[in-house]
Design a protein around this motif. Structure first.
Motif, PDB file in Angstrom:
ATOM      1  N   LEU A 102     -26.365 -12.652  33.933  1.00 45.33           N
ATOM      2  CA  LEU A 102     -24.979 -12.210  33.812  1.00 45.33           C
ATOM      3  C   LEU A 102     -24.037 -13.218  34.469  1.00 45.33           C
ATOM      4  N   GLU A 103     -24.381 -13.629  35.678  1.00 50.13           N
ATOM      5  CA  GLU A 103     -23.550 -14.615  36.381  1.00 50.13           C
ATOM      6  C   GLU A 103     -23.492 -15.940  35.629  1.00 50.13           C
ATOM      7  N   ASP A 104     -24.608 -16.377  35.068  1.00 47.17           N
ATOM      8  CA  ASP A 104     -24.639 -17.627  34.303  1.00 47.17           C
ATOM      9  C   ASP A 104     -23.722 -17.559  33.079  1.00 47.17           C
ATOM     10  N   ASP A 105     -23.767 -16.436  32.360  1.00 50.96           N
ATOM     11  CA  ASP A 105     -22.924 -16.294  31.169  1.00 50.96           C
ATOM     12  C   ASP A 105     -21.441 -16.239  31.535  1.00 50.96           C
ATOM     13  N   ILE A 106     -21.108 -15.534  32.605  1.00 50.70           N
ATOM     14  CA  ILE A 106     -19.709 -15.476  33.037  1.00 50.70           C
ATOM     15  C   ILE A 106     -19.224 -16.857  33.459  1.00 50.70           C
ATOM     16  N   PHE A 107     -20.060 -17.585  34.192  1.00 50.55           N
ATOM     17  CA  PHE A 107     -19.672 -18.923  34.629  1.00 50.55           C
ATOM     18  C   PHE A 107     -19.465 -19.843  33.425  1.00 50.55           C
ATOM     19  N   ARG A 112     -28.278   0.738  35.006  1.00 56.33           N
ATOM     20  CA  ARG A 112     -29.375  -0.018  35.602  1.00 56.33           C
ATOM     21  C   ARG A 112     -30.687   0.398  34.939  1.00 56.33           C
ATOM     22  N   SER A 113     -31.542  -0.581  34.661  1.00 49.80           N
ATOM     23  CA  SER A 113     -32.881  -0.290  34.157  1.00 49.80           C
ATOM     24  C   SER A 113     -33.858  -1.263  34.808  1.00 49.80           C
ATOM     25  N   GLU A 114     -35.127  -0.949  34.694  1.00 43.22           N
ATOM     26  CA  GLU A 114     -36.146  -1.808  35.289  1.00 43.22           C
ATOM     27  C   GLU A 114     -37.283  -1.957  34.303  1.00 43.22           C
ATOM     28  N   TYR A 115     -37.786  -3.172  34.227  1.00 40.15           N
ATOM     29  CA  TYR A 115     -38.928  -3.438  33.362  1.00 40.15           C
ATOM     30  C   TYR A 115     -39.812  -4.462  34.052  1.00 40.15           C
ATOM     31  N   ASP A 116     -41.065  -4.141  34.191  1.00 43.21           N
ATOM     32  CA  ASP A 116     -42.037  -5.062  34.770  1.00 43.21           C
ATOM     33  C   ASP A 116     -41.613  -5.550  36.159  1.00 43.21           C
ATOM     34  N   PHE A 157     -32.610  -4.848  35.443  1.00 41.89           N
ATOM     35  CA  PHE A 157     -31.701  -5.271  34.392  1.00 41.89           C
ATOM     36  C   PHE A 157     -30.474  -4.367  34.377  1.00 41.89           C
ATOM     37  N   PHE A 158     -29.384  -4.879  33.814  1.00 40.50           N
ATOM     38  CA  PHE A 158     -28.172  -4.092  33.640  1.00 40.50           C
ATOM     39  C   PHE A 158     -27.795  -4.111  32.156  1.00 40.50           C
ATOM     40  N   LEU A 159     -27.571  -2.931  31.614  1.00 41.14           N
ATOM     41  CA  LEU A 159     -27.110  -2.791  30.242  1.00 41.14           C
ATOM     42  C   LEU A 159     -25.609  -2.537  30.318  1.00 41.14           C
ATOM     43  N   ILE A 160     -24.827  -3.388  29.712  1.00 43.39           N
ATOM     44  CA  ILE A 160     -23.373  -3.280  29.792  1.00 43.39           C
ATOM     45  C   ILE A 160     -22.887  -2.327  28.703  1.00 43.39           C
ATOM     46  N   LEU A 211     -18.043  -8.742  23.427  1.00 39.35           N
ATOM     47  CA  LEU A 211     -18.679  -9.136  22.164  1.00 39.35           C
ATOM     48  C   LEU A 211     -19.950  -9.938  22.423  1.00 39.35           C
ATOM     49  N   LEU A 212     -19.908 -10.818  23.413  1.00 42.65           N
ATOM     50  CA  LEU A 212     -21.082 -11.633  23.729  1.00 42.65           C
ATOM     51  C   LEU A 212     -22.210 -10.805  24.343  1.00 42.65           C
ATOM     52  N   MET A 213     -21.860  -9.744  25.062  1.00 43.12           N
ATOM     53  CA  MET A 213     -22.849  -8.993  25.818  1.00 43.12           C
ATOM     54  C   MET A 213     -23.271  -7.694  25.158  1.00 43.12           C
ATOM     55  N   GLU A 214     -22.675  -7.375  24.047  1.00 48.23           N
ATOM     56  CA  GLU A 214     -22.966  -6.105  23.388  1.00 48.23           C
ATOM     57  C   GLU A 214     -24.456  -5.983  23.068  1.00 48.23           C
ATOM     58  N   ASP A 215     -25.031  -4.871  23.470  1.00 46.88           N
ATOM     59  CA  ASP A 215     -26.436  -4.550  23.175  1.00 46.88           C
ATOM     60  C   ASP A 215     -27.453  -5.489  23.820  1.00 46.88           C
ATOM     61  N   PHE A 216     -27.100  -6.111  24.949  1.00 51.89           N
ATOM     62  CA  PHE A 216     -28.056  -6.961  25.650  1.00 51.89           C
ATOM     63  C   PHE A 216     -28.272  -6.438  27.057  1.00 51.89           C
ATOM     64  N   GLU A 217     -29.477  -6.622  27.539  1.00 49.45           N
ATOM     65  CA  GLU A 217     -29.780  -6.312  28.928  1.00 49.45           C
ATOM     66  C   GLU A 217     -29.790  -7.615  29.700  1.00 49.45           C
TER      67      GLU A 217
END
Length: 85
Positions: free
Chosen positions: A26-31, A68-72, A76-79, A14-20
């Protein structure tokens, strides 16, 4: 006491839905959810990527399917799904 991995996976999704996410984000949010050490391992299976989240705080491992995606020049990872492994 261990957290129920299914409930944790539902909350995480729910927290990660539709976010890259970058790996650091990702590690910060899990921690911040676990407030405990964890191991996050990127695996590839049949050309599909997923992270396995392991923690002594969880009753089971959690699998995060990602694209996996890349920008600039930044990766990034799209879950796409989060479930127990």
């Amino acid at each position: 006491m261990k957290k129920d991995a299914v409930s944790f996976a539902d909350t995480l999704y729910l927290l990660m839905e539709d976010f890259e996410y970058t790996l650091t984000e990702l590690e910060d949010d899990i921690f911040s959810l676990l407030r405990h050490e964890f191991k996050l391992t990127l695996n590839e299976e049949n050309k599909r990527l997923h992270f396995i989240l392991e923690s002594s705080k969880l009753s089971q491992n959690v699998k995060l399917s990602v694209e996996r995606s890349e920008y600039d020049g930044e990766e990034f990872f799209l879950i796409s799904s989060v479930k127990v492994a």
